[in-house]
Scaffold this motif. Structure first.
Motif, mmCIF file in Angstrom:
data_model
loop_
_atom_site.group_PDB
_atom_site.id
_atom_site.type_symbol
_atom_site.label_atom_id
_atom_site.label_comp_id
_atom_site.label_asym_id
_atom_site.label_seq_id
_atom_site.Cartn_x
_atom_site.Cartn_y
_atom_site.Cartn_z
ATOM 1 N N SER A 199 0.803 -1.211 0.000
ATOM 2 C CA SER A 199 0.000 0.000 0.000
ATOM 3 C C SER A 199 0.844 1.274 0.000
ATOM 4 N N PRO A 200 0.658 2.171 -0.985
ATOM 5 C CA PRO A 200 1.377 3.456 -0.984
ATOM 6 C C PRO A 200 1.058 4.275 0.260
ATOM 7 N N GLN A 201 -0.199 4.179 0.727
ATOM 8 C CA GLN A 201 -0.597 4.922 1.916
ATOM 9 C C GLN A 201 0.174 4.434 3.146
ATOM 10 N N ASN A 202 0.319 3.117 3.271
ATOM 11 C CA ASN A 202 1.070 2.570 4.394
ATOM 12 C C ASN A 202 2.546 2.922 4.307
ATOM 13 N N ARG A 203 3.109 2.851 3.106
ATOM 14 C CA ARG A 203 4.527 3.174 2.946
ATOM 15 C C ARG A 203 4.796 4.639 3.291
ATOM 16 N N SER A 204 3.891 5.515 2.884
ATOM 17 C CA SER A 204 4.048 6.933 3.193
ATOM 18 C C SER A 204 4.022 7.169 4.699
ATOM 19 N N LEU A 205 3.065 6.533 5.369
ATOM 20 C CA LEU A 205 2.965 6.706 6.815
ATOM 21 C C LEU A 205 4.201 6.144 7.505
ATOM 22 N N SER A 206 4.686 4.986 7.066
ATOM 23 C CA SER A 206 5.866 4.377 7.679
ATOM 24 C C SER A 206 7.078 5.293 7.576
ATOM 25 N N THR A 207 7.222 5.950 6.426
ATOM 26 C CA THR A 207 8.338 6.874 6.241
ATOM 27 C C THR A 207 8.264 8.022 7.230
ATOM 28 N N LYS A 208 7.063 8.583 7.415
ATOM 29 C CA LYS A 208 6.883 9.676 8.358
ATOM 30 C C LYS A 208 7.176 9.224 9.791
ATOM 31 N N VAL A 209 6.699 8.028 10.112
ATOM 32 C CA VAL A 209 6.846 7.532 11.471
ATOM 33 C C VAL A 209 8.318 7.262 11.793
ATOM 34 N N ARG A 210 9.031 6.648 10.857
ATOM 35 C CA ARG A 210 10.458 6.387 11.083
ATOM 36 C C ARG A 210 11.228 7.691 11.237
#
Length: 260
Positions: free
Chosen positions: A181-192
């Motif tokens: 999911s692009p949405q999940n990948r985007s959120l993961s990047t922000k969280v990291r």
């Protein structure tokens, strides 16, 4: 079906769309129509949640979708601002399972998988889980997260310990969706970027419950872990801290102001 108050721009939202996708589409229509201009701040997350009659995590998923499409910029601690009237790429990013929706499903399914695993897990699998926790600890200490591989293997090994092929497939499918999911990948990047890493103490609590072969404790440990993941993601992606701080300061000034 939830809709925002009618402002003349609202369009019927297909039931087949995901909820956050419906909301993102409505907001994109409002941006394209000029209701929200470039440089303008969108209404607060709280106001949007009330207008669309949905949860704040759903609104946050919609903001991620709009950001991926290049329509808005999410400024942590400030708000969400319009940066383009239409997607710069000419088309929107394909929608997939939202991050918080996915975590909700994982909490339900992996909680039960953990309970089932507690009654069937082998000593060898227990030791492998311990090695994976140690691997996550080393990665955290060296500020390295290798695509969260150790974290995924930890959760999938617990599913394998259930000896239930349907449960194994369900957990693996959820992790595949998370990576796709692009949405999940985007959120993961922000969280990291905000410093959030796999929580060693929570994984250790899960391991401890499994060592005891205690289904209830294992279920609760897994559910507690994924609930805290949801909380951590919400905190890491909070965009309105500054707004709340200003409101608190204004209230304090009002409270302690001398009579005119």
């Amino acid at each position: 079906m939830s809709t925002a108050p009618d402002d003349g721009n609202n369009q019927p939202m297909p039931e087949t769309q995901r909820l956050y996708e419906q909301i993102a589409q409505q907001l994109a229509i409002s941006i394209a129509s000029g209701k929200y201009e470039v440089g303008q701040r969108l209404p607060s997350e709280r106001d949007l949640a009330q207008a669309f009659k949905v949860s704040r995590p759903t609104i946050r998923e919609a903001m991620i979708a709009l950001e991926l499409d290049g329509l808005v910029e999410v400024r942590l601690g400030s708000g969400v601002y319009v940066v383009n009237v239409t997607p710069p790429a000419g088309e929107t990013v394909a929608a997939d399972i939202g991050p918080f929706e996915l975590l909700e499903a994982r909490r339900a399914i992996e909680g039960e998988a953990c309970a089932l695993a507690a009654a069937r897990i082998t000593d060898e699998q227990i030791e492998e889980l311990a090695r994976l926790v140690a691997e996550m600890r080393v990665e955290n200490e060296h500020d390295v997260v290798r695509s969260e591989d150790a974290d995924r293997r930890f959760h999938e090994l617990i599913a394998q310990a259930t000896q239930n092929s349907a449960m194994i497939s369900a957990v693996s499918t959820l992790w595949d969706a998370r990576m796709r999911s692009p949405q999940n990948r985007s959120l993961s990047t922000k969280v990291r970027a905000s410093g959030v890493k796999p929580r060693i103490d929570e994984h250790t609590a899960i391991l401890k419950a499994l060592r005891k072969r205690d289904p209830d404790a294992a279920r609760n440990a897994m559910r507690d872990h994924l609930t805290r993941v949801i909380d951590a993601l919400l905190k890491a992606t909070e965009v309105e801290e500054m707004e709340r701080a200003r409101a608190q300061i204004a209230e304090q000034r009002k409270r302690y102001a001398r009579p005119g």
